[in-house]
Design a protein around this motif. Structure first.
Motif, PDB file in Angstrom:
ATOM      1  N   ALA A   1       2.452 -13.997  -7.377  1.00 44.72           N
ATOM      2  CA  ALA A   1       1.794 -14.911  -8.306  1.00 44.72           C
ATOM      3  C   ALA A   1       1.080 -16.043  -7.582  1.00 44.72           C
ATOM      4  N   LYS A   2       1.402 -16.236  -6.295  1.00 41.31           N
ATOM      5  CA  LYS A   2       0.729 -17.268  -5.504  1.00 41.31           C
ATOM      6  C   LYS A   2      -0.636 -16.799  -5.001  1.00 41.31           C
ATOM      7  N   GLY A   3      -0.966 -15.529  -5.234  1.00 44.49           N
ATOM      8  CA  GLY A   3      -2.280 -15.017  -4.831  1.00 44.49           C
ATOM      9  C   GLY A   3      -2.434 -14.860  -3.339  1.00 44.49           C
ATOM     10  N   VAL A   4      -1.331 -14.610  -2.633  1.00 49.53           N
ATOM     11  CA  VAL A   4      -1.371 -14.441  -1.181  1.00 49.53           C
ATOM     12  C   VAL A   4      -0.589 -13.184  -0.807  1.00 49.53           C
ATOM     13  N   GLY A   5      -0.801 -12.736   0.447  1.00 50.57           N
ATOM     14  CA  GLY A   5      -0.052 -11.600   0.956  1.00 50.57           C
ATOM     15  C   GLY A   5      -0.545 -10.268   0.424  1.00 50.57           C
ATOM     16  N   PRO A   6       0.182  -9.194   0.732  1.00 48.63           N
ATOM     17  CA  PRO A   6      -0.268  -7.847   0.356  1.00 48.63           C
ATOM     18  C   PRO A   6      -0.040  -7.542  -1.115  1.00 48.63           C
ATOM     19  N   TYR A   7      -0.656  -6.482  -1.560  1.00 50.93           N
ATOM     20  CA  TYR A   7      -0.440  -5.952  -2.897  1.00 50.93           C
ATOM     21  C   TYR A   7       0.693  -4.924  -2.863  1.00 50.93           C
ATOM     22  N   LEU A   8       1.296  -4.679  -4.009  1.00 51.58           N
ATOM     23  CA  LEU A   8       2.250  -3.593  -4.215  1.00 51.58           C
ATOM     24  C   LEU A   8       1.590  -2.627  -5.185  1.00 51.58           C
ATOM     25  N   GLU A   9       1.363  -1.389  -4.733  1.00 45.73           N
ATOM     26  CA  GLU A   9       0.588  -0.436  -5.520  1.00 45.73           C
ATOM     27  C   GLU A   9       1.387   0.843  -5.760  1.00 45.73           C
ATOM     28  N   PHE A  10       1.337   1.333  -6.980  1.00 43.16           N
ATOM     29  CA  PHE A  10       1.969   2.594  -7.358  1.00 43.16           C
ATOM     30  C   PHE A  10       0.867   3.578  -7.718  1.00 43.16           C
ATOM     31  N   LEU A  11       0.809   4.687  -6.982  1.00 41.88           N
ATOM     32  CA  LEU A  11      -0.244   5.677  -7.178  1.00 41.88           C
ATOM     33  C   LEU A  11       0.353   6.986  -7.682  1.00 41.88           C
ATOM     34  N   ARG A  12      -0.321   7.592  -8.657  1.00 44.00           N
ATOM     35  CA  ARG A  12       0.168   8.853  -9.220  1.00 44.00           C
ATOM     36  C   ARG A  12       0.180   9.931  -8.143  1.00 44.00           C
ATOM     37  N   SER A  13       1.304  10.622  -8.039  1.00 44.45           N
ATOM     38  CA  SER A  13       1.462  11.689  -7.061  1.00 44.45           C
ATOM     39  C   SER A  13       2.564  12.614  -7.566  1.00 44.45           C
ATOM     40  N   GLY A  14       3.126  13.425  -6.669  1.00 40.08           N
ATOM     41  CA  GLY A  14       4.178  14.346  -7.064  1.00 40.08           C
ATOM     42  C   GLY A  14       5.524  13.664  -7.183  1.00 40.08           C
ATOM     43  N   ALA A  15       6.508  14.424  -7.650  1.00 38.93           N
ATOM     44  CA  ALA A  15       7.847  13.894  -7.863  1.00 38.93           C
ATOM     45  C   ALA A  15       8.583  13.735  -6.530  1.00 38.93           C
ATOM     46  N   LYS A  16       9.517  12.815  -6.498  1.00 37.03           N
ATOM     47  CA  LYS A  16      10.347  12.580  -5.322  1.00 37.03           C
ATOM     48  C   LYS A  16      11.283  13.765  -5.124  1.00 37.03           C
ATOM     49  N   THR A  17      11.397  14.252  -3.870  1.00 36.92           N
ATOM     50  CA  THR A  17      12.255  15.406  -3.596  1.00 36.92           C
ATOM     51  C   THR A  17      13.310  15.131  -2.539  1.00 36.92           C
ATOM     52  N   VAL A  18      13.090  14.142  -1.650  1.00 30.78           N
ATOM     53  CA  VAL A  18      14.060  13.819  -0.601  1.00 30.78           C
ATOM     54  C   VAL A  18      14.235  12.302  -0.552  1.00 30.78           C
ATOM     55  N   PRO A  19      15.320  11.822   0.053  1.00 33.79           N
ATOM     56  CA  PRO A  19      15.500  10.366   0.158  1.00 33.79           C
ATOM     57  C   PRO A  19      14.322   9.711   0.874  1.00 33.79           C
ATOM     58  N   ASP A  20      13.998   8.485   0.453  1.00 35.34           N
ATOM     59  CA  ASP A  20      12.881   7.762   1.051  1.00 35.34           C
ATOM     60  C   ASP A  20      13.239   7.298   2.460  1.00 35.34           C
ATOM     61  N   ARG A  21      12.297   7.463   3.391  1.00 31.46           N
ATOM     62  CA  ARG A  21      12.459   6.973   4.760  1.00 31.46           C
ATOM     63  C   ARG A  21      12.088   5.488   4.860  1.00 31.46           C
ATOM     64  N   VAL A  22      11.318   5.040   3.883  1.00 29.65           N
ATOM     65  CA  VAL A  22      10.818   3.670   3.860  1.00 29.65           C
ATOM     66  C   VAL A  22      11.108   3.090   2.477  1.00 29.65           C
ATOM     67  N   HIS A  23      11.601   1.865   2.431  1.00 28.72           N
ATOM     68  CA  HIS A  23      11.873   1.257   1.127  1.00 28.72           C
ATOM     69  C   HIS A  23      11.608  -0.233   1.175  1.00 28.72           C
ATOM     70  N   ILE A  24      11.640  -0.862   0.002  1.00 29.18           N
ATOM     71  CA  ILE A  24      11.400  -2.290  -0.139  1.00 29.18           C
ATOM     72  C   ILE A  24      12.726  -3.031  -0.272  1.00 29.18           C
ATOM     73  N   ASP A  25      12.798  -4.198   0.353  1.00 29.88           N
ATOM     74  CA  ASP A  25      13.924  -5.114   0.166  1.00 29.88           C
ATOM     75  C   ASP A  25      13.476  -6.275  -0.715  1.00 29.88           C
ATOM     76  N   LEU A  26      14.317  -6.619  -1.698  1.00 29.39           N
ATOM     77  CA  LEU A  26      14.059  -7.748  -2.588  1.00 29.39           C
ATOM     78  C   LEU A  26      15.054  -8.870  -2.292  1.00 29.39           C
ATOM     79  N   LEU A  27      14.623 -10.099  -2.524  1.00 34.17           N
ATOM     80  CA  LEU A  27      15.467 -11.255  -2.241  1.00 34.17           C
ATOM     81  C   LEU A  27      15.491 -12.199  -3.431  1.00 34.17           C
TER      82      LEU A  27
END
Length: 246
Positions: free
Chosen positions: A172-198
């Motif tokens: 909301a501060k208008g800085v830093g990267p975007y977080l984008e969700f793009l239509r693709s196929g279904a998840k089939t294996v555990p994610d190798r990369v994930h987001i941490d929230l604080l």
């Protein structure tokens, strides 16, 4: 109550190699909070957490990457065609390799880091002119509208765009990267990369986790044991962690 994305977490066989690659790729610094963890964040007086950057944590694991393509990747920003070409050449010299994920003839370049984690070097786009080196954290999903509903409620970032093919959020501060969700196929294996929230200072992590469960998140047991963070999955199964306040 609110949460903010603060890290992109990579699993790696060699956290130091992958961490050094990303530090040099982004022009950031490297530190370590303990054995098997390499932290990558901006220099120049940056104090984590800060909305101007989503940092990178690389965590050592024994399992190699098995997915054909990660469902979470980074898009890197460039300022001109020459900058894009120079960036691709420099990244290859650092150990990146070109990869074909079925992208076809596109104006961006798809590369992989030394352990095969895909990322894109974008052609210059006006929307990313002020993001810093990371233009966006991109997550593949089946239903961007459903992801927009969950993540708009989960974090305090602003929802900028939502359609059948794409959902976009940013601080909301208008800085830093975007977080984008793009239509693709279904998840089939555990994610190798994930987001941490604080959580923010003064907010209760357990209350935040309960709020996320009410939004549709589910508990996730990755064998993490007794740790100060909580592992969850969003309604499409993307793993993420809610960190405890340090």
């Amino acid at each position: 109550m609110a949460l903010r994305p603060v890290n992109v977490n990579f699993k790696a066989l060699d956290d130091e190699v992958v961490g050094r690659f990303w530090a040099e790729a982004l022009g950031w610094g490297v530190s370590s909070e303990g054995p098997g963890v390499t932290n990558v964040e901006p220099g120049g007086g940056f104090v984590w957490p800060d909305a101007t950057a989503v940092c990178i944590d690389v965590v050592k694991v024994p399992e190699p990457k098995t997915a054909t393509k990660n469902r979470v990747h980074l898009d890197l920003a460039t300022t001109s065609a020459a900058h894009q070409a120079e960036s691709v050449a420099r990244l290859k010299a650092l150990g990146a390799t070109p990869v074909d994920v079925g992208q076809g003839d596109v104006p961006w370049t798809v590369l992989a880091d030394p352990e095969g984690n895909e990322f894109c070097v974008l052609e210059p786009r006006e929307i990313y002119r002020d993001t810093g080196p990371i233009a966006a954290v991109v997550i593949d999903c089946v239903d961007p509208r459903a992801m927009a509903r969950f993540w708009d409620g989960a974090v305090d970032w602003t929802l900028h765009e939502v359609s059948d093919d794409r959902a976009v959020l940013r601080s909301a501060k208008g800085v830093g990267p975007y977080l984008e969700f793009l239509r693709s196929g279904a998840k089939t294996v555990p994610d190798r990369v994930h987001i941490d929230l604080l959580p923010y200072s003064g907010d209760d992590k357990d209350a935040e986790v309960d709020r996320l469960r009410a939004l549709g998140a589910t508990d996730l047991d990755l064998g993490q044991g007794d740790v100060p963070w909580t592992c969850l999955a969003d309604p499409e199964g993307h793993e993420f962690c809610v960190l405890g306040r340090s």
